[in-house]
Design an enzyme around this catalytic site. Structure first.
Site, PDB file in Angstrom:
ATOM      1  N   PRO A 241      -2.791   4.297   5.250  1.00 21.05           N
ATOM      2  CA  PRO A 241      -3.804   4.909   6.069  1.00 21.05           C
ATOM      3  C   PRO A 241      -3.206   5.906   7.030  1.00 21.05           C
ATOM      4  CG  PRO A 241      -3.561   2.545   6.497  1.00 21.05           C
ATOM      5  CD  PRO A 241      -2.374   3.006   5.795  1.00 21.05           C
ATOM      6  N   GLU A 242      -3.661   7.112   6.927  1.00 14.52           N
ATOM      7  CA  GLU A 242      -3.363   8.122   7.930  1.00 14.52           C
ATOM      8  C   GLU A 242      -4.583   8.219   8.838  1.00 14.52           C
ATOM      9  OE1 GLU A 242      -1.664  11.686   6.202  1.00 14.52           O
ATOM     10  OE2 GLU A 242      -1.187  10.635   4.354  1.00 14.52           O
TER      11      GLU A 242
ATOM     12  N   HIS B 196      -3.944 -11.742  -0.508  1.00 15.29           N
ATOM     13  CA  HIS B 196      -3.563 -10.918   0.639  1.00 15.29           C
ATOM     14  C   HIS B 196      -4.661 -10.758   1.686  1.00 15.29           C
ATOM     15  CE1 HIS B 196      -0.151 -10.204  -1.895  1.00 15.29           C
ATOM     16  NE2 HIS B 196      -0.867  -9.531  -2.769  1.00 15.29           N
TER      17      HIS B 196
ATOM     18  N   ARG C  87       1.210  -5.381   1.384  1.00 16.72           N
ATOM     19  CA  ARG C  87       2.621  -5.167   1.727  1.00 16.72           C
ATOM     20  C   ARG C  87       2.990  -5.714   3.105  1.00 16.72           C
ATOM     21  NH1 ARG C  87       4.071   0.899  -0.068  1.00 16.72           N
ATOM     22  NH2 ARG C  87       6.178   0.178   0.408  1.00 16.72           N
TER      23      ARG C  87
END
Length: 289
Positions: free
Chosen positions: A2-3, A100, A119
DNA sequence: ACACTATCCTGCAGGC
DNA sequence: TGCCTGCAGGATAGTG
């Protein structure tokens, strides 16, 4: 992943579900993400009302009613989704969990907000609201790229004497906070600037922005605003909070288009992928000089 | 101060 | 089919 546009998309999706709601329960399914959760994490959140949901750079800031704020960063692969506890009046949806799903916030309106992060480069921490701006994560952050603080004169000051490539400078969160690898590539393409140019090479002897550098603030804002409008870019993990994909990836002019033709100058099979400081850079050598 | 690397972690695509 | 390698949206600590 995510930017800034993805984080802003998430913020806009979470805001109507979370603001003015009470956190009635929190489930944390592992002891850490990037960092261990504090031992009082769950306890500190339960019963709190959410007053505001803000974004600074790529951080989400959840202001609570006890002068504390929950700071959340999505790392490379974090996402949130909102689920309903009930559908209609009768049907109770079981809490379906996916791999996750690390944290669930149960809210007083009957919705739950679930954080998923394969991650686990993301993190959450609680700090006093008044200490946010002086906290280590924020005190050295650069300007918001969509604010008026980002302009050609600011970039000229930041780039002056810098031998680092302009691409790497755009990724430096101490200078501009929120641009990541995709939008750095796209903004440089739109400004027709080679990512290999040194920062100092875009500044005149007098410390003024070059003609090329004058184009850059506008193209940064353009790309980020269009990406926000499109709900961000979904490569793998990014989702809007309703589960929908963002669709700005369909508007990429260079990112991920190695050996494809340039939409801007028409050169055939021209888009190059190079390595800069361990990150892939995509650009068109034909029209980015 | 600056420039560059290695690292955290999982999943997936591509080559053989 | 499976094994291996490299790569992925971020940010920091550590090195010269």
């Amino acid at each position: 992943m995510p930017e800034l546009p993805e984080v802003e998309t998430v913020r806009r999706g979470l805001a109507p579900a979370m603001i003015n709601r009470q956190i009635v329960q929190v489930e944390v399914r592992r002891k850490d993400l990037r960092f261990p959760f504090p031992s009082n994490f769950t306890h500190s959140l339960i019963g709190r009302e959410i007053l505001a949901l803000r974004r600074r750079a790529k951080y989400l800031l959840v202001d609570l009613d006890d002068q504390m704020s929950l700071i959340m960063h999505l790392g490379m692969s974090g996402s949130f989704r909102i689920e309903e506890e009930t559908l209609g009046n009768f049907i109770h949806v079981r809490n379906r969990l996916f791999a996750h799903d690390h944290v669930t916030f149960h809210l007083s309106n009957g919705q739950r907000v679930i954080y998923n992060d394969p991650r686990r480069f993301g993190f959450m921490l609680l700090i006093p609201t008044v200490e946010i701006m002086t906290h280590g994560y924020f005190s050295h952050l650069g300007v918001e790229p969509l604010s008026n603080l980002l302009n050609a004169e600011f970039l000229a000051r930041g780039f002056h004497h810098r031998k680092t490539s302009v691409k790497s400078l755009l990724l430096d969160q101490h200078l501009i906070a929120g641009i990541g690898n995709i939008y750095a590539c796209e903004a440089l393409h739109e400004a027709k600037i080679s990512p290999l140019r040194q920062g100092r090479d875009l500044v005149t002897q007098q410390g003024r922005p070059s003609a090329a550098l004058k184009r850059l603030p506008k193209t940064i804002k353009n790309v980020l605003e269009k990406a926000i409008s499109a709900g961000g870019s979904s490569l793998r993990d990014h989702r809007q909070t309703d589960g929908a994909m963002g669709y700005f990836q369909h508007q990429f002019k260079v990112y991920g288009r190695e050996n494809e033709s340039c939409y801007t100058c028409g050169a055939k099979k021209n888009i190059s992928r190079i390595d800069q400081s361990g990150r892939s850079t995509f650009y068109c050598p034909g029209c980015q000089k």
